[in-house]
Design an enzyme around this catalytic site. Structure first.
Site, PDB file in Angstrom:
ATOM      1  N   LYS A  32       0.863  -1.193   0.000  1.00  0.00           N
ATOM      2  CA  LYS A  32       0.000   0.000   0.000  1.00  0.00           C
ATOM      3  C   LYS A  32       0.902   1.246   0.000  1.00  0.00           C
ATOM      4  O   LYS A  32       1.820   1.338  -0.800  1.00  0.00           O
ATOM      5  CB  LYS A  32      -0.961  -0.022   1.177  1.00  0.00           C
ATOM      6  CG  LYS A  32      -1.910  -1.230   1.142  1.00  0.00           C
ATOM      7  CD  LYS A  32      -3.052  -1.106   2.116  1.00  0.00           C
ATOM      8  CE  LYS A  32      -3.969  -2.314   2.011  1.00  0.00           C
ATOM      9  NZ  LYS A  32      -5.158  -2.191   2.866  1.00  0.00           N
ATOM     10  N   HIS A  50      -9.468  -2.714  -5.718  1.00  0.00           N
ATOM     11  CA  HIS A  50      -9.351  -2.830  -4.261  1.00  0.00           C
ATOM     12  C   HIS A  50     -10.418  -1.978  -3.577  1.00  0.00           C
ATOM     13  O   HIS A  50     -10.802  -0.910  -4.060  1.00  0.00           O
ATOM     14  CB  HIS A  50      -7.952  -2.409  -3.801  1.00  0.00           C
ATOM     15  CG  HIS A  50      -7.680  -2.746  -2.365  1.00  0.00           C
ATOM     16  ND1 HIS A  50      -8.057  -1.933  -1.325  1.00  0.00           N
ATOM     17  CD2 HIS A  50      -7.086  -3.820  -1.798  1.00  0.00           C
ATOM     18  CE1 HIS A  50      -7.692  -2.486  -0.184  1.00  0.00           C
ATOM     19  NE2 HIS A  50      -7.114  -3.629  -0.438  1.00  0.00           N
ATOM     20  N   GLU A  79     -11.672 -10.324  -1.145  1.00  0.00           N
ATOM     21  CA  GLU A  79     -11.345  -9.437  -0.026  1.00  0.00           C
ATOM     22  C   GLU A  79     -12.623  -8.786   0.495  1.00  0.00           C
ATOM     23  O   GLU A  79     -13.024  -7.720   0.014  1.00  0.00           O
ATOM     24  CB  GLU A  79     -10.358  -8.354  -0.471  1.00  0.00           C
ATOM     25  CG  GLU A  79      -8.997  -8.873  -0.844  1.00  0.00           C
ATOM     26  CD  GLU A  79      -7.917  -7.795  -0.750  1.00  0.00           C
ATOM     27  OE1 GLU A  79      -6.758  -8.159  -0.556  1.00  0.00           O
ATOM     28  OE2 GLU A  79      -8.246  -6.596  -0.847  1.00  0.00           O
ATOM     29  N   GLY A 139      -8.155  -4.734   7.300  1.00  0.00           N
ATOM     30  CA  GLY A 139      -7.630  -3.912   8.390  1.00  0.00           C
ATOM     31  C   GLY A 139      -8.022  -4.367   9.781  1.00  0.00           C
ATOM     32  O   GLY A 139      -7.684  -3.722  10.777  1.00  0.00           O
ATOM     33  N   SER A 172      -6.775  -9.230   6.058  1.00  0.00           N
ATOM     34  CA  SER A 172      -6.191  -9.503   7.376  1.00  0.00           C
ATOM     35  C   SER A 172      -5.639 -10.925   7.489  1.00  0.00           C
ATOM     36  O   SER A 172      -5.925 -11.651   8.443  1.00  0.00           O
ATOM     37  CB  SER A 172      -7.217  -9.247   8.489  1.00  0.00           C
ATOM     38  OG  SER A 172      -7.697  -7.920   8.428  1.00  0.00           O
TER      39      SER A 172
END
Length: 268
Positions: free
Chosen positions: A21, A108, A179, A185, A225
């Protein structure tokens, strides 16, 4: 844990990918990390694996220099929708090709929520990526946790809108990264059962869109995660072809251990 056995398994190379990122942005620092990863890959028995990184834009050239001639690939976290033109501030696929990159991360959750990227824009980038013989890593998933028919409808709608116009010979080169937005996160990934059900659901959606044979060739990886603690259980399923690691892979030893565990579970 038992090793996975599937008649289609040998046709799908396992994957471990990671995105930095915009957390790691200093070329010198990233160069050292990549050097360590490449050395670690040389020392491990993971030749049948496909491993690659998505560095921040300012460090792509550094990563390209270190990855040259190694078995570690790299790509861009985003590209402009056209090869060149008046796209101020965007990253061109021409630059990625010139640097030796092979992968483009698209769709994303953060691109869609922070930069309001639409499915139409993502679709254009998928087509451009495939037209240049590059590999799109397409992120899909629900925003709010859901199950069953509702989840399948959401995933089917995304896949239909993004992939339905792609030539069948090219669509098998797309890597799907499941995702779920609600898991990104967080301290832990989605439950193992949810991940496995969702990957089965995605495979079924691909079969409905294309054919069973094509669906069985498309690789599906889990992101959201992913940590060392759960990775073995995550990939212990014939429909999970690997993982897409985030912050838990910033520590080189952890990232290499994740690769090793995926390798052990998916060993030929």
């Amino acid at each position: 844990m038992k090793k996975i056995s599937s008649q289609f398994y040998k046709k799908r190379t396992p994957i471990v990918a990671m995105s930095y990122k915009n957390y790691l942005n200093k070329p010198e620092e990233v160069g050292l990390l990549v050097e360590e990863i490449i050395l670690g890959l040389k020392e491990s028995k993971t030749e049948f694996m496909e491993c690659f990184l998505f560095p921040s834009m300012g460090t792509i050239e550094t990563v390209a220099r270190f990855c040259k001639g190694s078995n570690l690939g790299f790509g861009a976290q985003n590209i402009a929708p056209q090869k060149n033109g008046a796209y101020t501030g965007e990253f061109s696929i021409e630059s990625l090709i010139a640097l030796g990159g092979r992968y483009v991360e698209l769709g994303h959750f953060e691109r869609k929520t922070l930069f309001f990227e639409t499915n139409q824009q993502i679709k254009e980038k998928i087509h451009l990526t495939l037209s240049e013989s590059m590999i799109p890593v397409l992120c899909i998933g629900e925003t709010i946790k859901c199950e069953g028919q509702m989840l399948e409808e959401i995933l089917m709608e995304q896949l239909k809108e993004l992939l339905s116009e792609i030539n069948e010979e090219k669509v098998v080169n797309v890597i799907l990264a499941y995702e779920p937005g609600w898991a990104i996160g967080q301290a832990k990934p989605a439950s193992i059962a949810h991940i496995h059900r969702s990957h089965t659901c995605i495979r079924r959606c691909c079969e409905r869109l294309f054919t069973k044979e094509i669906a069985e060739h498309i690789r599906i990886i889990y992101g959201g995660s992913v940590s060392l603690t759960e990775v073995s259980e995550i990939v212990d399923h014939q429909e999970v072809d690997g993982v897409f690691v985030g912050r838990f892979g910033h520590e080189v030893n952890q990232f290499l251990e994740i690769i090793q565990r995926v390798s052990q579970m998916k060993e030929e």
